[in-house]
Scaffold this active site. Structure first.
Site, PDB file in Angstrom:
ATOM      1  N   CYS A   1       1.085  -1.027  -7.016  1.00 20.12           N
ATOM      2  CA  CYS A   1      -0.054  -0.640  -7.844  1.00 20.12           C
ATOM      3  C   CYS A   1       0.382  -0.538  -9.309  1.00 20.12           C
ATOM      4  CB  CYS A   1      -0.626   0.695  -7.365  1.00 20.12           C
ATOM      5  SG  CYS A   1      -2.086   1.243  -8.289  1.00 20.12           S
TER       6      CYS A   1
ATOM      7  N   CYS B   1      -5.546  -0.098  -4.088  1.00 19.10           N
ATOM      8  CA  CYS B   1      -4.451   0.808  -3.791  1.00 19.10           C
ATOM      9  C   CYS B   1      -4.921   1.872  -2.806  1.00 19.10           C
ATOM     10  CB  CYS B   1      -3.935   1.456  -5.068  1.00 19.10           C
ATOM     11  SG  CYS B   1      -2.578   2.629  -4.790  1.00 19.10           S
TER      12      CYS B   1
ATOM     13  N   CYS C   1      -0.801   3.574 -10.522  1.00 22.98           N
ATOM     14  CA  CYS C   1      -0.108   4.787 -10.087  1.00 22.98           C
ATOM     15  C   CYS C   1       1.325   4.524  -9.642  1.00 22.98           C
ATOM     16  CB  CYS C   1      -0.877   5.475  -8.960  1.00 22.98           C
ATOM     17  SG  CYS C   1      -0.930   4.536  -7.414  1.00 22.98           S
TER      18      CYS C   1
ATOM     19  N   ASP D   1       0.152  -5.675   3.806  1.00 23.96           N
ATOM     20  CA  ASP D   1      -0.745  -5.638   4.964  1.00 23.96           C
ATOM     21  C   ASP D   1      -0.965  -4.209   5.459  1.00 23.96           C
ATOM     22  OD1 ASP D   1      -0.957  -8.367   4.840  1.00 23.96           O
ATOM     23  OD2 ASP D   1       0.669  -8.738   6.239  1.00 23.96           O
TER      24      ASP D   1
ATOM     25  N   CYS E   1      -4.491   5.644  -4.988  1.00 20.94           N
ATOM     26  CA  CYS E   1      -5.407   6.015  -6.067  1.00 20.94           C
ATOM     27  C   CYS E   1      -6.777   5.369  -5.930  1.00 20.94           C
ATOM     28  CB  CYS E   1      -4.796   5.651  -7.424  1.00 20.94           C
ATOM     29  SG  CYS E   1      -4.503   3.881  -7.669  1.00 20.94           S
TER      30      CYS E   1
ATOM     31  N   GLU F   1     -11.837  -5.919   9.634  1.00 20.21           N
ATOM     32  CA  GLU F   1     -12.593  -6.557   8.568  1.00 20.21           C
ATOM     33  C   GLU F   1     -13.666  -7.474   9.144  1.00 20.21           C
ATOM     34  OE1 GLU F   1      -9.723  -7.256   4.828  1.00 20.21           O
ATOM     35  OE2 GLU F   1      -9.038  -8.222   6.660  1.00 20.21           O
TER      36      GLU F   1
ATOM     37  N   ASP G   1      -5.362  -4.856  10.265  1.00 20.70           N
ATOM     38  CA  ASP G   1      -5.382  -5.968   9.318  1.00 20.70           C
ATOM     39  C   ASP G   1      -4.819  -7.200  10.013  1.00 20.70           C
ATOM     40  OD1 ASP G   1      -5.617  -6.994   6.443  1.00 20.70           O
ATOM     41  OD2 ASP G   1      -3.510  -7.422   6.893  1.00 20.70           O
TER      42      ASP G   1
END
Length: 409
Positions: free
Chosen positions: A371, A351, A374, A381, A354, A284, A189
């Site tokens: 999150c 997340c 959950c 990051d 989950c 990405e 990232d």
């Protein structure tokens, strides 16, 4: 045989050789601009003629008989300028290539001289020094920072604020058995507050400041001095640059070149470490040009927070995201790994536990991801890096593996 790797080394020409190289760089610029102007005129004419390097080489031979300054440049160097213009046109017409229409070169832009590999010879003088033979220049000293392994196919001499450099295009034979990197997969990232965060690490890799506080102060002072000298030149010298102004510009160029070199050094060390230790690298698919687009707007619809967006754009370009992706493209292939580019939307809002995407889980621009479904908490990051890795593994790179850094499968 085409060059499949490159090596850029420091060149140390003497005063006579350096003066001649400067003259050659301006000659190459003139040849390119005249050739480009002729091609544009021929295509816009009534017959819509497409001119190529084969046709212009004949005209180049006739021009060399008439002009001594053009005859001083080695003929092979001028011919390579025309062939490079052919390549620029081919890239422009290729829809899969991001290159735009060829542009005219400015006098104060980046200049260089290209030589064919057959006209270049290298001999080693000591452990760290060598000499390269260039046509009409003779032997020129260079620093052998790394051994040149393979067949030299071409060479290009250029100058920046720190001196002269020569880049060799080298062909290295492919290994008989392709390498296979068995390292674990990793998601990368890229950011600004945190330069790089890996899915396999607990802390970020933050690039240190390129300039020290003293260097930043000196650069700011030089830029202010340059602005004052330009105003004075416009008021009293009809815009002609004085020697002091040129010296100030050279000092700024030296600091900018040092900044670029330090940034490239950090990026190369990062990408080499990732390519050597991981078999699959996921990043990405970021379109940096769109992310760093100006927010000034138009006269009818002016933009908002233009200065803040300009500062963000400078930070984006300073991190060198596209350069990191380009380096990972060829280094991963060289080490037997794979670079996979995944879609970027939602990686920082999903997340990693989950798999639920909710913008409320990432409130503001802080470094905490919590999150709301959950209760999983993690560094924002690192959570995004894990999502990037999981997308690459689950979709097998639906956005496409890349080896060139341009996003082509």
């Amino acid at each position: 045989m085409k060059a499949n790797t490159a090596s850029r080394l420091r060149l140390y020409p003497d005063s006579v050789q350096a003066e001649r190289l400067v003259s050659w760089t301006h000659t190459c610029r003139a040849v390119r601009n005249v050739a480009l102007a002729e091609r544009v005129w021929a295509y816009r004419s009534a017959r819509r003629v497409t001119v190529r390097a084969v046709d212009q080489c004949v005209e180049l031979t006739e021009a060399r008989r008439e002009h001594e300054w053009l005859r001083d440049l080695p003929a092979q160097c001028a011919q390579r300028v025309l062939r490079q213009l052919d390549t620029a046109y081919d890239n422009f017409w290729n829809p899969a290539h991001p290159a735009g229409f060829p542009r005219f070169k400015r006098k104060r832009g980046r200049q260089g001289v290209a030589f064919p590999g057959q006209a270049v010879r290298i001999r080693k003088v000591s452990r760290r020094m060598a000499q390269v033979w260039l046509p009409k220049l003779g032997w020129v000293r260079l620093r052998l920072a790394r051994p040149i392994e393979g067949v030299v196919r071409n060479a290009a001499v250029s100058q920046d604020g720190l001196g002269w450099h020569i880049a060799f295009g080298v062909h290295q034979p492919e290994p008989v058995e392709p390498l296979v990197n068995t390292g674990p997969p990793v998601g990368v990232d890229l950011g600004i507050a945190c330069s790089v965060f890996l899915s396999s690490e607990e802390s970020e890799r933050q690039r240190p400041d390129i300039f020290s506080p003293g260097e930043k102060k000196r650069l700011r002072g030089l830029e202010q001095r340059k602005a004052r000298q330009i105003v004075y030149a416009k008021r009293h010298s009809r815009g002609r640059y004085s020697k002091r102004l040129r010296r100030t510009i050279a000092q700024i160029a030296t600091m900018k070149a040092r900044q670029s070199r330090r940034r490239a050094d950090w990026n190369h060390k990062l990408t080499a470490d990732l390519a050597n230790n991981h078999g699959l690298i996921a990043i990405e698919n970021l379109c940096v040009s769109n992310m760093a687009r100006s927010a000034k707007g138009t006269i009818e619809h002016p933009g908002r927070q233009v200065l803040q967006k300009a500062g963000l754009n400078r930070s984006i370009y300073d991190q060198g995201w596209f350069e990191i992706r380009r380096q990972l493209g060829y280094k991963a292939k060289r080490s037997g790994g794979t670079l996979v580019v995944v879609p970027a939307p939602g990686t920082s809002q999903t997340c990693a536990e989950c798999g639920v995407r909710d913008p409320d889980s990432r409130r503001g621009c802080g470094r905490l991801f919590a999150c709301v479904h959950c209760g999983h908490t993690d560094h924002a990051d690192r959570n995004a890096a894990i999502n990037i890795r999981d997308r690459a593994l689950s979709t097998a790179g639906r956005a496409g593996p890349t080896v060139s850094g341009h996003g082509r499968s």
